[in-house]
Each structure stands twice: as C-alpha cells, then as structure tokens.
Design a protein around this motif. Sequence first.
Motif, PDB file in Angstrom:
ATOM      1  N   MET A 186       0.856  -1.192   0.000  1.00  0.00           N
ATOM      2  CA  MET A 186       0.000   0.000   0.000  1.00  0.00           C
ATOM      3  C   MET A 186       0.889   1.238   0.000  1.00  0.00           C
ATOM      4  O   MET A 186       1.092   1.886   1.027  1.00  0.00           O
ATOM      5  N   PRO A 187       1.464   1.592  -1.152  1.00  0.00           N
ATOM      6  CA  PRO A 187       2.450   2.682  -1.257  1.00  0.00           C
ATOM      7  C   PRO A 187       1.970   4.015  -0.691  1.00  0.00           C
ATOM      8  O   PRO A 187       2.742   4.721  -0.046  1.00  0.00           O
ATOM      9  N   LYS A 188       0.720   4.370  -0.939  1.00  0.00           N
ATOM     10  CA  LYS A 188       0.219   5.658  -0.470  1.00  0.00           C
ATOM     11  C   LYS A 188       0.275   5.760   1.042  1.00  0.00           C
ATOM     12  O   LYS A 188       0.734   6.766   1.607  1.00  0.00           O
ATOM     13  N   LEU A 189      -0.154   4.703   1.735  1.00  0.00           N
ATOM     14  CA  LEU A 189      -0.120   4.689   3.196  1.00  0.00           C
ATOM     15  C   LEU A 189       1.313   4.628   3.700  1.00  0.00           C
ATOM     16  O   LEU A 189       1.672   5.301   4.677  1.00  0.00           O
ATOM     17  N   GLY A 190       2.169   3.842   3.027  1.00  0.00           N
ATOM     18  CA  GLY A 190       3.565   3.754   3.422  1.00  0.00           C
ATOM     19  C   GLY A 190       4.275   5.090   3.319  1.00  0.00           C
ATOM     20  O   GLY A 190       5.027   5.486   4.218  1.00  0.00           O
ATOM     21  N   ASN A 191       4.034   5.808   2.233  1.00  0.00           N
ATOM     22  CA  ASN A 191       4.638   7.129   2.069  1.00  0.00           C
ATOM     23  C   ASN A 191       4.102   8.117   3.097  1.00  0.00           C
ATOM     24  O   ASN A 191       4.826   8.996   3.566  1.00  0.00           O
ATOM     25  N   LYS A 192       2.833   7.973   3.444  1.00  0.00           N
ATOM     26  CA  LYS A 192       2.238   8.851   4.446  1.00  0.00           C
ATOM     27  C   LYS A 192       2.918   8.654   5.794  1.00  0.00           C
ATOM     28  O   LYS A 192       3.207   9.623   6.514  1.00  0.00           O
TER      29      LYS A 192
END
Length: 221
Positions: A186-192
């Motif tokens: 889940m890249p978006k959550l990881g980057n967040k």
Amino acid sequence: MTTVFIVTMKSHRLIPQQILGWLCGWFAIPGLPTFITCLTLASQIIESFCLSMYSDLIHLGGADKYVDEVLEIINSIKLLDDFSADEVRYLCAYMQCYAAPRDYSLLVEGAGGDYLLLILSGGVDVYKNDASAEGRHMVARLGIGDTIGEMSLIDGNPRSASCITTSPTDFAVFSRSSMQELLVNMPKLGNKILIKLLQLMTERLRDTSNRYPDGAFFSLV
C-alpha cells in the motif's frame, strides 16, 4: 504427496500446505503465480509466529487485535493524528504488541535495532549516557501515544539513547521490514507514514536544538 503443516497466529491450528495452496488458487492465476502467492503467505505466517523480538516479555499478538484501543487514544498519537480509522486498522496489521514491567529497558543506547515503538499504555523515561556519577541523565519523559526509535527505523544506526519504563507498559513494534512490506502493498499509506516520521524527527530536533543550544544533546532515539 508429502504434507507440510503451517501454524497460524490467531487460531494456532495446523493447516496443510496443500489446502493453503487450494485456497490461494481462488485468488491467484494457476501455476507459478499461485505458488509464489502461497509461498509468500506461508513465509509471512511463519515469520510472524516465530517472532523473537522481546522474547522475555509477554507477546500480546498483532496490533490488529487492539484497533479499538488504538483508536481510543488516537488523539494522543502524533504519528497517526491525521489518519483515518481504516488507515489505522490497516497499519495495525503490520505491528506486534508486547507488555513490559516497570524498569524494563525497551531501548539501550548504542545497541542495534531497526524498529520503532508506539507506547499504548504506561510511560517511558529517556536517558543519555554521560560522565556523571550516575553515568546518565534523563532527557525526556514520554507516555501514551508517544513513539520512540524512529531514527534507527530510518537509518539503521545504533540507538542514541536508552528508554526505560516507569510503570507497566504495553507497546507496539513497527519494524523496517514491516515498513518495506507496507510500501509494497500500500504505497500511499507507506509514504504517508514516512512523511509523518520525518515530521516527528524534525520537530524533535528543533525542540532539542532549542533546549540544548550548545549541541550537548542532539537527538532522542
């Protein structure tokens, strides 16, 4: 056919790998992708079950069992202060929880480690080693919702301070390997999460530079 058994975390039941493969077949393309999917799933189950971190403490299980408790203190958790309930729930699946007694060293200055801790209950004092008679001085007192160990999670360097519980303390562990899995799944959550970690470290460094203008102490953990 030889049957290999896999132990699951939640039920502690034995599941034949051939059955696991059959179940995976419902969600993956037959053939090699199915095999890789099953192998990855099995690896994650075994890795979680055999987790040896803090082996002398009570392992409370995955943080996904305590999502409601985490959401109750969400306003105290700076790391998650703008996360939705669904994002918190998903993130909890990547953390493990433990219970520590009073006067337990959660982190030790100079020791290795590539994970951070989220304090769910209790409290922690942060110490730096020095040349005084006591050999250390306290630099911070942390409590519910605070995180420790962010710097080592990011750079993998030894801990820059020691953290000792001041009362029975429950905490969640978020490791670098979990971070890497989160970024893949889940890249978006990881980057967040990464951005929030950088914000927290920057805030702490600014606070430290204000309190220690001579540079005597530069970071927490």
